[in-house]
Design a protein around this motif. Sequence first.
Motif, PDB file in Angstrom:
ATOM      1  N   ASN A 174       2.947   1.882  -3.978  1.00 41.53           N
ATOM      2  CA  ASN A 174       3.348   2.019  -2.579  1.00 41.53           C
ATOM      3  C   ASN A 174       4.638   1.259  -2.291  1.00 41.53           C
ATOM      4  O   ASN A 174       5.525   1.755  -1.575  1.00 41.53           O
ATOM      5  N   TRP A 177       7.340   3.242  -3.951  1.00 42.29           N
ATOM      6  CA  TRP A 177       7.662   4.424  -3.141  1.00 42.29           C
ATOM      7  C   TRP A 177       8.649   4.056  -2.045  1.00 42.29           C
ATOM      8  O   TRP A 177       9.674   4.735  -1.868  1.00 42.29           O
ATOM      9  N   THR A 178       8.346   2.997  -1.316  1.00 39.00           N
ATOM     10  CA  THR A 178       9.221   2.591  -0.210  1.00 39.00           C
ATOM     11  C   THR A 178      10.623   2.258  -0.719  1.00 39.00           C
ATOM     12  O   THR A 178      11.624   2.711  -0.131  1.00 39.00           O
ATOM     13  N   PRO A 196       2.663  12.012  -2.202  1.00 33.65           N
ATOM     14  CA  PRO A 196       2.718  11.103  -3.344  1.00 33.65           C
ATOM     15  C   PRO A 196       2.431  11.743  -4.703  1.00 33.65           C
ATOM     16  O   PRO A 196       2.557  11.098  -5.728  1.00 33.65           O
ATOM     17  N   ASP A 208      -4.265   4.611   1.900  1.00 31.06           N
ATOM     18  CA  ASP A 208      -3.394   3.487   1.550  1.00 31.06           C
ATOM     19  C   ASP A 208      -1.931   3.921   1.507  1.00 31.06           C
ATOM     20  O   ASP A 208      -1.039   3.219   2.014  1.00 31.06           O
ATOM     21  N   PHE A 209      -1.690   5.061   0.890  1.00 35.26           N
ATOM     22  CA  PHE A 209      -0.315   5.536   0.767  1.00 35.26           C
ATOM     23  C   PHE A 209       0.294   5.823   2.131  1.00 35.26           C
ATOM     24  O   PHE A 209       1.408   5.366   2.446  1.00 35.26           O
ATOM     25  N   ASN A 212       1.000   2.676   4.359  1.00 33.50           N
ATOM     26  CA  ASN A 212       2.234   2.002   3.957  1.00 33.50           C
ATOM     27  C   ASN A 212       3.465   2.815   4.348  1.00 33.50           C
ATOM     28  O   ASN A 212       4.457   2.263   4.851  1.00 33.50           O
ATOM     29  N   ALA A 213       3.408   4.128   4.121  1.00 33.21           N
ATOM     30  CA  ALA A 213       4.558   4.979   4.430  1.00 33.21           C
ATOM     31  C   ALA A 213       4.867   4.959   5.928  1.00 33.21           C
ATOM     32  O   ALA A 213       6.034   4.874   6.337  1.00 33.21           O
TER      33      ALA A 213
END
Length: 568
Positions: A174, A177-178, A196, A208-209, A212-213
């Motif tokens: 995560n 990803w950011t 994702p 969760d993904f 966070n996104a």
Amino acid sequence: MRIRTAAATAILTTLATAAATGVPATPAHAAGNTLTVNVGTVVRPVTQVASGGLYGVDTGGKPPLAQLYPLRMNHFTQPPPGGQQLGNGATQPCCDGLQVAGKVTSAGARQFYRLPDIYPNFPYRWVSWADWESKVRTMVSARVNASGVTNVDGYELWNEPDWTWNTSAAGSFNAGWTRTFQLIRSLDSVTPIAGPSHSQYNHGWMVDFLTNARNTGTVPDVVVWHELGNDDYLNVGAHVADYRAIESSLGIAPRPISINEYASPSQVDIPSVAVHYMAVFERYGIRDAERAYWYEAGTLNGLLFNNAPTASYWAYKWYGDMAGNVVQTVPGSWLEGVAAYDPTRKFVNVVFGGDSGNNTVRVNGLGALGSQVRVTLSRTGTTGRTTNQSAPTTVSTATYTVSGGSISVPVTGMDAWAAYQLLITPASGIASWQQRYEAENAAVVNANRFSSGSASGGGYVGQIDGSANSRNDAFVDFIVNVPQTRSYTMSIRYANGTGATATHGLAYNGGGWTSVTYPPTGAWGSFGSAVTVTVNLNAGFNTIRLAKGAPSFAGGTGYAELDAITLS
């Protein structure tokens, strides 16, 4: 996903078991079921959402465009510019997205670039953040600088991070990803970002993904996951519903969903399994979906062998023949199907399968076709990915009397692995070639589909606004199939609510640009006006583009919406 190592085979036990035994998981066989088709209940416009593939096209004649056109391909995922991935034991990298861009665009499809395929190995071998960010800059810059390339639908930021992301070396996915999302956006603020891309749908991972996104302003433009288990078509509806609930609970605006890998290695080449996926992807609103890459690239994922059709090809060809609107189907146990109604030619196309023995297809809402209809039943073979089938088999042709708007067609001796087609037309017949093409059925790039009661078929394309560069140029590509090489008159139904004359660029088959002029019509989304132009087309398939912006075109003026084109 590619199964090449023990780590990979461990990811999905059902896949490993099926692949090892060579015995596909198949539906229960219980004859006496009925698939119901409700022609009057529209699901959405035909866009062949299931017609796509991971590494499905390669350079040169593999596959030839002549085999792509009939399938009305929707979407591909290809390696990124400079991709080095050596998939499934290959000795040379294949099918760089920039190198195949012309073929993808000519076929009327779009593509993701799978960025981690810049690495040669699978699972990917992480080096360092400095290495990864350098690679990302190179890949994104190559796309931004490719000023003549269109139809790039997004950067797929990673692939199957649930087991291919190196947490010990790179930190959490995560956070990665950011960091990567923000880097891409600093280089390219236009091209969508997709993810994702988990190897399977998992509620906790998605929560969760997305949390966070949302918190970091890095929500993907297209949400992706894979459906790779045996019989995973049974789970698509529940997965979509769960995802939409998470999205809503987090206050995230609805995203299009891409299933850019589907079907297990033991099932990907079973025609009836393909039909099950077609049906559920249409039913539950998936935007695009792509056959998984288990074996070799450039074969449309097993639809071709030595560049010629296999049995499964014909199921996708029937699906590609659909036009107008997808209509409601109600499965009967394992008997499943997808159907469409073309109101301009008045025919119903039903593609179905999944059960054995004697079953029935009941079709309701046929009043517009007259008191009698002609029904042609065809079937595919079941010969897998390394045996060609030159044509489907015609099982029967019969005339049915329509009673109360309905017919019931018995289908005897079904093979649970085969796919079948019912083509229902007025008894008086239909035109020998398609003359009207709905804009909402076409390849729509950087524009949007809408509905209107005054539009033919009920749909149209609007917001054809972009003309800044090849990443946001807006256009509609019609793939048309004509019987002769000659000049055709093309009538364009449109709306122009600007109060002033608007223009689009017109080009076909890669030729030069001319201008189409749209006088004002007084209102948006209201259709009844048309303009005519002349186009010189070749016998067979042709690509016709109407564009606000496109490479080598200076750009149109004003704005216009497109309903349909008609050739005569």
